[in-house]
Design a protein around this motif. Structure first.
Motif, mmCIF file in Angstrom:
data_model
loop_
_atom_site.group_PDB
_atom_site.id
_atom_site.type_symbol
_atom_site.label_atom_id
_atom_site.label_comp_id
_atom_site.label_asym_id
_atom_site.label_seq_id
_atom_site.Cartn_x
_atom_site.Cartn_y
_atom_site.Cartn_z
ATOM 1 N N GLU A 155 -21.457 -44.835 15.497
ATOM 2 C CA GLU A 155 -22.511 -45.872 15.404
ATOM 3 C C GLU A 155 -22.122 -47.306 14.666
ATOM 4 O O GLU A 155 -22.307 -48.294 15.109
ATOM 5 N N ILE A 156 -21.586 -46.924 13.598
ATOM 6 C CA ILE A 156 -20.766 -48.072 12.717
ATOM 7 C C ILE A 156 -19.248 -47.627 12.145
ATOM 8 O O ILE A 156 -19.452 -46.225 11.985
ATOM 9 N N SER A 157 -18.649 -48.319 12.211
ATOM 10 C CA SER A 157 -17.372 -48.149 11.452
ATOM 11 C C SER A 157 -17.045 -49.198 10.372
ATOM 12 O O SER A 157 -16.877 -50.293 10.582
ATOM 13 N N ILE A 158 -16.302 -48.608 9.476
ATOM 14 C CA ILE A 158 -15.946 -49.299 8.308
ATOM 15 C C ILE A 158 -14.497 -49.677 8.259
ATOM 16 O O ILE A 158 -13.670 -48.440 8.466
ATOM 17 N N GLY A 159 -14.148 -51.054 8.264
ATOM 18 C CA GLY A 159 -12.824 -51.429 8.138
ATOM 19 C C GLY A 159 -12.689 -52.191 6.891
ATOM 20 O O GLY A 159 -13.438 -52.508 6.071
ATOM 21 N N PRO A 169 -10.728 -57.143 16.124
ATOM 22 C CA PRO A 169 -10.737 -56.173 17.045
ATOM 23 C C PRO A 169 -12.181 -56.107 17.585
ATOM 24 O O PRO A 169 -12.610 -55.651 18.778
ATOM 25 N N ALA A 170 -13.146 -56.558 16.859
ATOM 26 C CA ALA A 170 -14.608 -56.389 17.250
ATOM 27 C C ALA A 170 -14.765 -57.602 18.431
ATOM 28 O O ALA A 170 -15.320 -57.228 19.458
ATOM 29 N N ALA A 171 -14.226 -58.563 18.264
ATOM 30 C CA ALA A 171 -14.175 -59.662 19.170
ATOM 31 C C ALA A 171 -13.568 -59.324 20.502
ATOM 32 O O ALA A 171 -13.820 -59.352 21.733
ATOM 33 N N LEU A 172 -12.257 -58.546 20.596
ATOM 34 C CA LEU A 172 -11.314 -58.188 21.632
ATOM 35 C C LEU A 172 -12.061 -57.038 22.400
ATOM 36 O O LEU A 172 -11.678 -56.779 23.427
ATOM 37 N N CYS A 173 -12.879 -55.985 21.448
ATOM 38 C CA CYS A 173 -13.543 -54.966 22.001
ATOM 39 C C CYS A 173 -14.923 -55.211 22.413
ATOM 40 O O CYS A 173 -15.756 -54.238 22.906
ATOM 41 N N GLY A 174 -15.421 -56.642 21.969
ATOM 42 C CA GLY A 174 -17.014 -56.368 22.558
ATOM 43 C C GLY A 174 -18.013 -56.139 21.685
ATOM 44 O O GLY A 174 -19.105 -56.004 22.184
ATOM 45 N N ILE A 175 -17.829 -55.829 20.577
ATOM 46 C CA ILE A 175 -18.904 -55.626 19.462
ATOM 47 C C ILE A 175 -19.024 -56.643 18.317
ATOM 48 O O ILE A 175 -18.167 -57.747 18.269
ATOM 49 N N VAL A 176 -19.707 -56.298 17.278
ATOM 50 C CA VAL A 176 -19.965 -57.278 16.209
ATOM 51 C C VAL A 176 -18.916 -56.688 14.944
ATOM 52 O O VAL A 176 -18.692 -55.497 14.913
ATOM 53 N N GLY A 177 -18.347 -57.894 14.322
ATOM 54 C CA GLY A 177 -17.588 -57.380 13.179
ATOM 55 C C GLY A 177 -17.706 -58.503 11.912
ATOM 56 O O GLY A 177 -17.730 -59.472 12.231
ATOM 57 N N TYR A 178 -17.894 -57.907 10.716
ATOM 58 C CA TYR A 178 -18.319 -58.631 9.702
ATOM 59 C C TYR A 178 -17.236 -58.569 8.541
ATOM 60 O O TYR A 178 -16.700 -57.673 8.161
ATOM 61 N N PRO A 202 -17.929 -53.896 8.027
ATOM 62 C CA PRO A 202 -18.362 -53.063 8.855
ATOM 63 C C PRO A 202 -18.037 -53.770 10.376
ATOM 64 O O PRO A 202 -18.223 -54.801 10.576
ATOM 65 N N MET A 203 -18.113 -52.613 11.465
ATOM 66 C CA MET A 203 -18.097 -52.924 12.982
ATOM 67 C C MET A 203 -19.238 -52.239 13.559
ATOM 68 O O MET A 203 -19.376 -51.260 13.069
ATOM 69 N N ALA A 204 -20.026 -52.688 14.277
ATOM 70 C CA ALA A 204 -20.913 -52.072 15.139
ATOM 71 C C ALA A 204 -21.364 -52.814 16.477
ATOM 72 O O ALA A 204 -20.923 -53.803 16.668
ATOM 73 N N ARG A 205 -22.269 -52.234 17.117
ATOM 74 C CA ARG A 205 -22.729 -52.711 18.624
ATOM 75 C C ARG A 205 -23.635 -53.758 18.308
ATOM 76 O O ARG A 205 -23.856 -54.390 19.294
ATOM 77 N N ASN A 206 -24.254 -54.023 16.990
ATOM 78 C CA ASN A 206 -25.263 -54.952 16.722
ATOM 79 C C ASN A 206 -25.192 -55.503 15.244
ATOM 80 O O ASN A 206 -24.584 -54.937 14.327
#
Length: 431
Positions: A155-159, A169-178, A202-206
């Motif tokens: 649900e959440i990935s830490i990078g 990668p968030a932008a190119l995969c269609g999710i949120v990245g902070y 983090p990266m996640a879908r929202n």
């Protein structure tokens, strides 16, 4: 057990990781199956007893391959480190805080070797395919994490983010990245790339999931964030380099995004960014980040350069000739420019621009070294600016006109909570 239980959600994530038709084998390099099941059952027991460790309790989380986990070698996407590294004595503070907050850590995710590329390719452990088109790159360096989050393996990935490694990668995969303000979250126990620019995000879908992970890692009590009215915000639209040479898909999505923000009540104003030109001049001497990355990996380059990803090795080797005087000059000039940019943005609540000027290229399009270098530079062009200036930034997925496109929101250093609140409001516009 209901379908909303932590264990049920973990089982779904593990099924996606194990799916032979999916990207699990390339996205997740280590799967903590038994430990995750135990953690999920503990989370469900707490929930049944009415006890919680916080907003992250029971969240299914993956962590990038450069975080120390006690008893494991930290590979950082590298064959050499996998073979030569010593097991970590303890968890990185970030990992420790995730566990303390009740996160269920399901996997360690793939990445660009040493985190030194925005493409996301890894010749040692495989390159996970983009969820929108498996023949395309996922973006990097936090490639496996973005694919895992987008594909439901967590649900959440830490990078980490040194030049854009969560946002690209968030932008190119269609999710949120902070990307947080750099000193917000401890980088101890994290394989470094650049001590001056590394940050953990983090990266996640929202946005909400990114926010709760950020708060846990920062050791911050998660107070509710009210989304502000867009009409009350000073929204600046970046001019100059960040909007030059956008490809057709990005250009169309970005124009539509600005129109939707205006329709939602945002009062947009153009904001020139002349300090980016000053940054470019400083970096002509080689750059602070490459010099620091070379220093970290010099011994490995000298001993086993042939075993390092050739594209990563080429970028590192270009920094070999940067002298101490030039490095110190660049670091000092950067410090001045950081202060100047903070002042330049003092009349702005949020700055808006495309996250990446191009959509994800195909793997074939980055096969030749010169094509890799050119497209890598383009993917990182807009994001790396804000590592240099030590601002906080978030990438939000825009409504699709084909391949995924990200909208980047930028705020001043230390304004992380404010940026999350603004991002929540902007996310609602595009929901």
């Amino acid at each position: 057990m209901t379908r909303s239980s932590t264990r049920a959600r973990l089982d779904e994530a593990l099924a996606r990781i194990d799916d032979p038709k999916g990207e699990g084998a390339r996205a997740c390099l280590t799967v903590y199956r038994d430990a995750a099941c135990a953690a999920a059952e503990a989370a469900d027991a707490r929930a049944k007893a009415g006890v919680t460790l916080g907003a992250l309790d029971g969240a299914i989380v993956s962590i990038k391959d450069l975080f120390d986990v006690a008893g494991e070698v930290t590979r950082a996407g590298s064959k050499v480190l996998a073979e030569e590294g010593k097991p970590a004595a303890s968890d990185a503070p970030v990992v420790r805080r995730l566990r303390q907050a009740g996160a269920v850590i399901v996997a360690k995710t793939n990445m660009t070797e040493f985190a030194f590329s925005g493409i996301g390719a890894n010749p040692h452990f495989g390159t996970p395919g983009n969820p929108a088109d498996r023949a395309r790159i996922p973006g990097g360096s936090s490639s496996g994490g973005a694919v895992a989050a987008a594909d439901g393996m967590c649900e959440i990935s830490i990078g980490s983010d040194t030049g854009g490694s969560t946002r690209v990668p968030a932008a190119l995969c269609g999710i949120v990245g902070y990307k947080p303000s750099r000193l917000r979250i401890s980088r101890d126990g994290v394989y470094p790339l650049s001590q001056s620019m590394d940050s953990i995000g983090p990266m996640a879908r929202n946005v909400a999931d990114c926010r709760r992970a950020d708060a846990a890692m920062a050791g911050e009590a998660r107070a509710p964030l009210a989304a502000p009215s867009l009409t009350d915000l000073r929204v600046s639209v970046a001019q100059g380099i960040p909007v030059d040479n956008l490809d057709a898909t990005v250009g169309k999505s970005y124009a539509q995004a600005l129109a939707r923000l205006t329709k939602a009540g945002a009062r947009l104003r153009d904001k020139p960014l002349p300090l980016i030109e000053a940054m470019v001049e400083v970096n002509k001497r080689g750059g602070v980040q490459p010099a620091e990355a070379f220093t970290v990996n010099r011994d490995l380059l000298d001993r086993r350069g042939s075993d390092i990803d050739p594209n990563v090795r080429a970028r590192l080797e270009r920094a070999r000739t940067i002298g101490a005087a030039d490095y110190i000059w660049m670091a000092n000039e950067r410090d001045k420019l950081i202060r100047m940019m903070d002042e330049w943005l003092s009349d702005t609540d949020v700055l808006v621009m495309p996250t990446c000027p191009i959509v994800a290229p195909t793997l074939a399009e980055i096969a030749a070294p010169e094509d890799f270098a050119r497209r890598n530079a383009m993917t990182l062009r807009n994001t790396s600016v804000w590592n240099f200036f030590d601002c906080c930034a978030i990438s939000l997925p825009l409504p699709r006109n084909g391949l995924p496109v990200g909208l980047m929101l930028v705020a001043r250093n230390g304004h992380d909570r404010k940026l999350f609140a603004i991002a929540t409001a902007v996310e609602q516009v595009f929901a």
